[in-house]
Design an enzyme around this catalytic site. Structure first.
Site, PDB file in Angstrom:
ATOM      1  N   LYS A 267      31.932  40.425  32.633  1.00 32.20           N
ATOM      2  CA  LYS A 267      32.583  40.158  33.918  1.00 32.20           C
ATOM      3  C   LYS A 267      31.496  40.035  34.987  1.00 32.20           C
ATOM      4  O   LYS A 267      30.672  40.947  35.146  1.00 32.20           O
ATOM      5  CB  LYS A 267      33.551  41.285  34.267  1.00 32.20           C
ATOM      6  CG  LYS A 267      34.159  41.172  35.681  1.00 32.20           C
ATOM      7  CD  LYS A 267      35.165  42.293  35.979  1.00 32.20           C
ATOM      8  CE  LYS A 267      35.624  42.248  37.441  1.00 32.20           C
ATOM      9  NZ  LYS A 267      36.544  43.344  37.805  1.00 32.20           N
ATOM     10  N   ASP A 272      33.627  41.600  44.814  1.00 34.19           N
ATOM     11  CA  ASP A 272      35.081  41.703  44.679  1.00 34.19           C
ATOM     12  C   ASP A 272      35.641  42.371  45.932  1.00 34.19           C
ATOM     13  O   ASP A 272      35.690  43.594  46.022  1.00 34.19           O
ATOM     14  CB  ASP A 272      35.434  42.502  43.422  1.00 34.19           C
ATOM     15  CG  ASP A 272      36.941  42.729  43.297  1.00 34.19           C
ATOM     16  OD1 ASP A 272      37.712  42.035  43.994  1.00 34.19           O
ATOM     17  OD2 ASP A 272      37.336  43.598  42.479  1.00 34.19           O
ATOM     18  N   LYS A 279      40.619  45.114  49.636  1.00 32.51           N
ATOM     19  CA  LYS A 279      40.299  46.513  49.397  1.00 32.51           C
ATOM     20  C   LYS A 279      40.074  47.238  50.728  1.00 32.51           C
ATOM     21  O   LYS A 279      39.716  46.607  51.710  1.00 32.51           O
ATOM     22  CB  LYS A 279      39.010  46.609  48.573  1.00 32.51           C
ATOM     23  CG  LYS A 279      39.156  46.209  47.115  1.00 32.51           C
ATOM     24  CD  LYS A 279      37.834  46.364  46.378  1.00 32.51           C
ATOM     25  CE  LYS A 279      37.942  45.948  44.926  1.00 32.51           C
ATOM     26  NZ  LYS A 279      38.797  46.822  44.104  1.00 32.51           N
ATOM     27  N   ASP A 290      30.376  44.607  40.771  1.00 32.30           N
ATOM     28  CA  ASP A 290      31.453  44.134  39.904  1.00 32.30           C
ATOM     29  C   ASP A 290      30.962  43.042  38.939  1.00 32.30           C
ATOM     30  O   ASP A 290      31.740  42.487  38.186  1.00 32.30           O
ATOM     31  CB  ASP A 290      32.621  43.629  40.765  1.00 32.30           C
ATOM     32  CG  ASP A 290      33.964  43.862  40.097  1.00 32.30           C
ATOM     33  OD1 ASP A 290      34.018  44.646  39.137  1.00 32.30           O
ATOM     34  OD2 ASP A 290      34.950  43.240  40.544  1.00 32.30           O
ATOM     35  N   ASP A 349      43.639  41.672  43.577  1.00 30.76           N
ATOM     36  CA  ASP A 349      42.516  42.549  43.268  1.00 30.76           C
ATOM     37  C   ASP A 349      42.386  42.801  41.761  1.00 30.76           C
ATOM     38  O   ASP A 349      41.393  43.359  41.308  1.00 30.76           O
ATOM     39  CB  ASP A 349      42.674  43.878  44.025  1.00 30.76           C
ATOM     40  CG  ASP A 349      41.369  44.648  44.108  1.00 30.76           C
ATOM     41  OD1 ASP A 349      40.321  44.078  43.738  1.00 30.76           O
ATOM     42  OD2 ASP A 349      41.403  45.814  44.545  1.00 30.76           O
ATOM     43  N   GLU A 351      41.513  40.776  39.558  1.00 34.79           N
ATOM     44  CA  GLU A 351      40.944  39.443  39.316  1.00 34.79           C
ATOM     45  C   GLU A 351      40.114  39.371  38.041  1.00 34.79           C
ATOM     46  O   GLU A 351      40.002  38.320  37.430  1.00 34.79           O
ATOM     47  CB  GLU A 351      40.092  39.024  40.514  1.00 34.79           C
ATOM     48  CG  GLU A 351      38.651  39.566  40.553  1.00 34.79           C
ATOM     49  CD  GLU A 351      38.547  41.089  40.593  1.00 34.79           C
ATOM     50  OE1 GLU A 351      39.502  41.737  41.060  1.00 34.79           O
ATOM     51  OE2 GLU A 351      37.522  41.623  40.134  1.00 34.79           O
ATOM     52  N   ARG A 353      40.442  40.453  34.989  1.00 32.16           N
ATOM     53  CA  ARG A 353      41.136  40.050  33.761  1.00 32.16           C
ATOM     54  C   ARG A 353      41.479  38.570  33.757  1.00 32.16           C
ATOM     55  O   ARG A 353      41.592  37.957  32.697  1.00 32.16           O
ATOM     56  CB  ARG A 353      42.383  40.926  33.571  1.00 32.16           C
ATOM     57  CG  ARG A 353      43.376  40.836  34.688  1.00 32.16           C
ATOM     58  CD  ARG A 353      44.359  41.979  34.683  1.00 32.16           C
ATOM     59  NE  ARG A 353      43.823  43.197  35.290  1.00 32.16           N
ATOM     60  CZ  ARG A 353      44.448  44.367  35.315  1.00 32.16           C
ATOM     61  NH1 ARG A 353      45.637  44.489  34.771  1.00 32.16           N
ATOM     62  NH2 ARG A 353      43.886  45.402  35.885  1.00 32.16           N
TER      63      ARG A 353
HETATM   64  N1  BES Z   1      36.462  45.761  40.096  1.00 33.08           N
HETATM   65  C1  BES Z   1      37.672  46.468  40.245  1.00 33.08           C
HETATM   66  C2  BES Z   1      37.704  47.767  39.438  1.00 33.08           C
HETATM   67  C3  BES Z   1      36.880  48.901  39.962  1.00 33.08           C
HETATM   68  C4  BES Z   1      37.327  49.650  41.038  1.00 33.08           C
HETATM   69  C5  BES Z   1      35.721  49.251  39.344  1.00 33.08           C
HETATM   70  C6  BES Z   1      36.571  50.710  41.484  1.00 33.08           C
HETATM   71  C7  BES Z   1      34.981  50.326  39.780  1.00 33.08           C
HETATM   72  C8  BES Z   1      35.404  51.061  40.864  1.00 33.08           C
HETATM   73  C9  BES Z   1      38.837  45.615  39.769  1.00 33.08           C
HETATM   74  O1  BES Z   1      38.716  44.267  40.024  1.00 33.08           O
HETATM   75  C10 BES Z   1      40.040  46.100  40.489  1.00 33.08           C
HETATM   76  O2  BES Z   1      40.077  45.980  41.680  1.00 33.08           O
HETATM   77  N2  BES Z   1      41.007  46.647  39.748  1.00 33.08           N
HETATM   78  C11 BES Z   1      42.186  47.172  40.305  1.00 33.08           C
HETATM   79  C12 BES Z   1      43.343  46.746  39.432  1.00 33.08           C
HETATM   80  C13 BES Z   1      44.677  47.036  40.006  1.00 33.08           C
HETATM   81  C14 BES Z   1      44.929  46.153  41.216  1.00 33.08           C
HETATM   82  C15 BES Z   1      45.705  46.772  38.936  1.00 33.08           C
HETATM   83  C16 BES Z   1      42.063  48.685  40.347  1.00 33.08           C
HETATM   84  O3  BES Z   1      41.510  49.257  39.404  1.00 33.08           O
HETATM   85  O4  BES Z   1      42.472  49.282  41.335  1.00 33.08           O
HETATM   86 ZN    ZN Z   2      36.868  43.510  40.134  1.00 36.38          ZN
HETATM   87 MN    MN Z   3      39.409  43.752  41.938  1.00 37.54          MN
END
Ligand code: BES
Ligand code: ZN
Ligand code: MN
Length: 500
Positions: A267, A272, A279, A290, A349, A351, A353
């Site tokens: 990834k 992000d 966020k 990210d 957010d 994104e 996947r």
């Molecule tokens: N890159 C983030 C995941 C992340 C968050 C990694 C904090 C490390 C620290 C990912 O893109 C994301 O934002 N995931 C969301 C998914 C949710 C919206 C289903 C998450 O984990 O909050």
């Molecule tokens: Zn992300």
């Molecule tokens: Mn995200």
């Protein structure tokens, strides 16, 4: 730093410093005892006077030890002999390196590789010492106008092994340790780079430069225009709001003739922001990390090229940036993925996947032996496992156990989470083939479930490195994980093919 191995007696080392262990309470290691003998009790006298208890990480620097050729002797506390474990060993090595850097010894012969670490051999001790040493001197100074570097840094470290018979094993450990350490440094450098510099195009440039340095590596890239033609609409949707073009970078390592390749998919969200589902402001800067999955793929590709492993590996770095904009994709959008399956977007957010699902479909064309994706995918994985283990999910048990073995060997830990059918129901959508996320529960697993729907044509495993790719707080920075794990996995793979 340079590393090597030798086998010799401590008193005969003509070097700036020799490093020798002392256990708690005031107990000499075998090597320290040898020094004590030739110096007629010099060391045991010091201990008796209470200069060093032997507690883990204690340091005592001696000059002019009688009948010893080395200029200095660094005594290192190793704690209670029976309690010396892997974690302590690595901490002791790190502390030793810091001390050597501070004391101005530019080279040293280290006898700590002869300590007794439960269940670990010379190979492990030398390799871990190299990785820990390199890790502890790492600094990201590229963008500082004033770099404060030690005046007389340690340049050369020689590890002593107990007998000449163990030299070949030690040399292998040096080669592997250096390749892993170099791969980790590359991973950390690229990951630490700020998002205004490290864009998807920058990732592509890093790949192309790496391919120029090694004959066994070649580079190609999939541009937005080609993604358009291939129908990679989920990937494209994520990058739509960004001024920086999405690029899927590919590195091909050819060392194994016509074997089916192992594909690593990273990834590569160079930033992000969350997109329209933006966020919160606090710590948003950390979302430059990210792209940690992609950076680790780059590091592993360098490590295997350095080791010239007899296998074929393809690294795919899914570069993209997730930004809010008039052109951004929205919650509610339904996307047709490259696989033909349709996906309803509920939160922009989630994104990662979406970028990954199209990349996972794209790599089918390589007819891979196995595909492993590496992604800072979910905050839920950090909640579940913290910063110590990466999450492993897989639909193929043999591949999962290979990864678990490699984790145990390399010390780069992972923990498996289930992908049971029951979890899949969380992804049902009233309007499309699926949602791209489940509810609050089991967020790391439902993300894995989503990816699993795009990996039916090959053996697949997923590593969620959201908790392990970087550290926050005072020591903020990329960790270089899971480069040790994946390099170990590749080394094991070559051992397997050598047997047939
Ligand atoms: N890159 C983030 C995941 C992340 C968050 C990694 C904090 C490390 C620290 C990912 O893109 C994301 O934002 N995931 C969301 C998914 C949710 C919206 C289903 C998450 O984990 O909050
Ligand atoms: Zn992300
Ligand atoms: Mn995200």
């Amino acid at each position: 730093m340079e590393f090597s191995v030798k086998s010799g007696s401590p008193e005969k080392q003509r070097t700036a410093c020799i490093v020798v262990g002392v256990y708690e309470p005031r107990r000499l290691s075998g090597v320290a005892e040898q020094l004590d003998k030739v110096s007629e009790g010099f060391i045991s006298n010091l201990l008796r006077r209470g200069d060093l208890e032997g507690k883990s990480g204690q340091m005592l620097l001696l000059h002019n030890v009688p009948n010893v050729l080395s200029e200095r002797v660094l005594l290192v506390g190793c704690g209670k002999e029976r309690e010396l474990d892997e974690r302590q060993y690595k901490q002791i090595i790190e502390k030793t390196i810091q001390t050597l850097n501070d004391t101005g010894s530019m080279e040293a012969v280290c006898f700590l590789s002869e300590l007794n670490v439960k269940g670990r051999d010379t190979y492990w001790k030398v390799r871990q010492a190299i990785e820990a040493a390199q890790s502890s001197i790492y600094a990201f100074n590229h963008l500082k106008t004033r770099k404060d570097e030690p005046r007389r840094p340690l340049r050369k470290l020689v590890f002593n092994v107990p007998s000449r018979r163990e030299l070949p094993l030690g040399e292998k450990a040096v080669a592997h340790g250096m390749a892993v350490a170099k791969g980790m440094n590359l991973c950390r450098d690229v990951a630490n780079m700020p998002p205004n510099i490290c864009t998807p195009t920058y990732l592509a440039e890093q790949c192309s430069e790496l391919a120029e340095r090694y004959d066994s590596l070649s580079f190609s890239a999939v541009t937005e225009q080609e993604m358009e033609e291939l129908g990679m609409n989920a990937y494209l949707a994520v990058g739509r709001g960004s001024a920086n073009e999405s690029v899927l970078s590919l590195l091909h390592y050819n060392g194994g003739g016509d074997q089916a390749p192992i594909v690593l998919v990273g990834k590569g969200l160079t930033f992000d922001s969350g997109g329209l589902s933006i966020k919160p402001a606090a710590n948003m800067d950390e979302m430059k990390y990210d792209m940690g999955g992609a950076a680790s793929v780059l590091g592993v590709m360098q490590a295997i090229a350095e080791l010239q492993l007899p296998i074929n590996v393809i690294g795919a770095l899914a570069g993209c940036e997730n930004m809010p904009d008039g052109r951004s994709y929205r919650p509610g959008d339904i996307l047709t993925t490259m696989s033909g399956q349709t996906v309803e977007v509920l939160n922009t957010d989630a994104e990662g996947r979406l970028v990954l699902c199209d990349t996972l479909t794209y790599v089918e064309r390589f007819e891979p032996e196995a595909v492993i994706d590496i992604a800072t995918l979910t905050g839920a994985c950090v909640v579940a496992l913290g910063n110590h283990a990466s999450g492993l999910m897989s639909t193929h048990n043999p591949l999962a156990s290979e990864l678990l073995t490699a984790a145990e060997q390399s010390g780069d830990r992972i923990w498996r989470l289930p992908l049971w059918e029951e979890y899949q129901t969380a992804l049902e959508s009233p309007f499309a083939d699926m949602n791209h996320l489940g509810g609050r529960e089991a967020g790391a697993i439902t993300a894995g479930c989503f990816l699993s729907r795009f990996t039916k044509k090959y053996n697949w495993a997923h590593l969620d490195i959201a908790g392990t790719a970087w550290q926050s707080g005072a020591k903020k920075g990329a960790t270089g994980r899971p480069v040790p794990l994946l390099t170990q996995f590749m080394i094991n793979r070559t051992a397997a093919t050598e047997q047939v």
